[in-house]
Design an enzyme around this catalytic site. Structure first.
Site, PDB file in Angstrom:
ATOM      1  N   CYS A  50       0.822  -1.212   0.000  1.00 38.06           N
ATOM      2  CA  CYS A  50       0.000   0.000   0.000  1.00 38.06           C
ATOM      3  C   CYS A  50       0.856   1.263   0.000  1.00 38.06           C
ATOM      4  CB  CYS A  50      -0.945   0.014   1.198  1.00 38.06           C
ATOM      5  SG  CYS A  50      -0.106  -0.059   2.799  1.00 38.06           S
ATOM      6  N   GLU A 112       8.146  -0.963  11.380  1.00 46.21           N
ATOM      7  CA  GLU A 112       6.972  -1.851  11.327  1.00 46.21           C
ATOM      8  C   GLU A 112       7.382  -3.211  10.766  1.00 46.21           C
ATOM      9  OE1 GLU A 112       5.169  -2.970   8.578  1.00 46.21           O
ATOM     10  OE2 GLU A 112       6.041  -1.848   6.927  1.00 46.21           O
ATOM     11  N   GLN A 114       5.580  -5.701   9.283  1.00 47.95           N
ATOM     12  CA  GLN A 114       4.878  -6.321   8.168  1.00 47.95           C
ATOM     13  C   GLN A 114       5.686  -6.348   6.878  1.00 47.95           C
ATOM     14  OE1 GLN A 114       1.101  -3.965   8.904  1.00 47.95           O
ATOM     15  NE2 GLN A 114       0.286  -5.737   7.827  1.00 47.95           N
ATOM     16  N   GLY A 189      -6.614  -9.935   5.226  1.00 48.13           N
ATOM     17  CA  GLY A 189      -5.176 -10.106   5.107  1.00 48.13           C
ATOM     18  C   GLY A 189      -4.477  -9.857   6.428  1.00 48.13           C
TER      19      GLY A 189
END
Length: 437
Positions: A50, A112, A114, A189
């Site tokens: 994203c 982060e 992820q 997700g």
């Protein structure tokens, strides 16, 4: 060949631009195939999240423009518009950028976790699509090792902070008591799973997860005592939702202005907090124009993210130091590999000259020529053939005054002098014979 990293991310482009260059899962296989089919590209991997779309390639010297042109063609975008918000790194800088991305130093939310999982997915997709060769394979493996070291030796992974956490943190500023709020999460997700966990830990007890397949939604909602629905049931779920957080891979919006208007009427205009984490967006931007709707995108989470960034800066500095060491090690290994290939090529050249001279000598011996003369000719011929190219290169370097090359000649071509020194056999000393007569 050159290592190239070319991309667009949250620092260089708005979400409106990023969603235009994002690759859907369905597009990745075709994109990798097209990218690797370019004559200038020998290896390639695509990272699309994203917040960033990045292409990692092994290419020739002009590769960045070739890759940028391809990106524009694939997404039907003007190359000039892409160039204004794109960045590229070469060789060591490209390796450094990949490592910084892997440990979250280049993320919107510093550190982060992820992104490492997303990068591993990109690696697996490139591997399955045969986009990886020796160069990218080694770089990715080295990057994963550095990321593990950073997570182990610094505090950058403590108190995990992500876009999901930032979204929930922002919601907490609006809702004093999460236990009374009803949350609707769209998607199933990893991001939504994190959002669900953070909301549950914050006190939300009414949780609905909407997904294309109900089974996947249930895998998240059941563990948290929530409800699972399909995307077609979202209009009814919006009526009860105080918090809506969406993150899917849908190429088109899921929640439109009309759908939200109808839900607000049934809610009697009770306010709704909405965060659209997806790129492309799941919620039409016009929804934010409605009264009683507080709509945010990933770009609006910057305030929360900056606060988290300050807390993680010390760990980030330690991570930068580990990455610099990692880049140096990768560079050292790469130089050794390049030197090894040069050595192998040089040996192949020498062996080819040796084989040619040997075959010619054997032919002369077969014709009955004098063996001593054949050996003499073999030695002379092989010496000339081995020395011809270096000798010519030295002459050219001398004529052009290429002093750096000339200074390297003795070290490269001249063995240590003792190898040439010959010693006459020691003359036996005469000893007095004291043997009794």
């Amino acid at each position: 060949m050159t290592l190239l990293a070319l991309g667009i991310n949250h620092r260089t482009a708005t979400v409106a631009v990023r969603e235009q260059v994002a690759f859907t899962p369905a597009q990745l296989e075709c994109a990798l195939e097209e990218l690797c089919s370019l004559p200038q590209i020998s290896e390639a991997a695509v990272l699309s999240t994203c917040n960033r779309t990045e292409l990692y390639c092994v290419t020739d010297a002009a590769g960045e423009q070739i890759v940028l042109n391809w990106l524009g063609r694939f997404h039907n975008l003007r190359v000039d518009d892409l160039a204004r918000c794109a960045y590229h790194y070469l060789d060591n800088d490209a390796a450094r950028h990949l490592m910084r991305v892997a440990v979250g130093l280049d993320s919107m939310v510093l550190g982060e976790p992820q992104i490492l999982g997303q990068l591993k997915d990109a690696y697996q997709q490139a591997r399955q699509g045969r986009g990886l060769g020796g160069e990218l394979e080694r770089l990715f493996q080295h990057t994963f090792a550095i990321a593990k070291q950073v997570r182990t030796e610094t505090g950058i992974g403590k108190n995990p902070v992500s876009v999901a956490y930032a979204a929930v943190s922002m919601a907490s500023r609006i809702f004093d008591d999460f236990s009374r709020a009803h949350a609707l999460l769209v998607g199933a997700g990893e991001t939504i799973e994190l959002v669900a966990r953070h909301l549950h830990e914050a006190g939300v007890r009414k949780l609905t997860v909407a997904n294309r397949t109900r089974a996947r939604a249930e895998s998240i909602s059941v563990a948290l005592g929530g409800e699972a629905i399909t995307l077609t049931e979202i209009p009814e779920a919006l009526v009860e939702a105080d918090i809506v957080i969406s993150s899917t891979a849908s190429p088109l919006p899921i929640v439109g202005k009309g759908m939200m208007e109808r839900a607000l009427k049934k809610r009697r205009h009770r306010p709704v907090f909405m965060v659209d984490i997806a790129v492309p967006r799941d919620i039409e931007p016009e929804v934010g124009e409605l009264a009683d709707v507080f709509l945010y995108t990933v770009d609006d989470l910057q305030e929360v993210i900056e606060e988290n960034r300050r807390h993680r800066q010390v760990a980030a500095d330690q991570a930068e130091s580990l990455i610099e060491h990692g880049v140096s090690h990768w560079q050292h290994e790469r130089r050794i590999r390049n030197g090894g290939e040069l050595i192998r090529e040089y040996r192949r050249h020498g062996e080819a000259l040796r084989d040619l001279s040997r075959e010619q000598a054997l032919e002369r011996l077969a014709r009955g020529e004098d063996p001593a003369a054949v050996v003499e000719r073999l030695a002379h011929q092989l010496t000339n053939r081995l020395m011809h190219q270096p000798t010519q290169a030295i002459r050219d370097a001398s004529s052009k005054e290429e002093h750096a090359l000339l200074d390297a000649v003795p070290r490269l071509l001249m063995p240590p002098k003792p190898a040439f020194e010959t010693h006459s056999p020691a003359t036996p000393r005469c000893h007095k014979d004291n043997t009794p007569a």
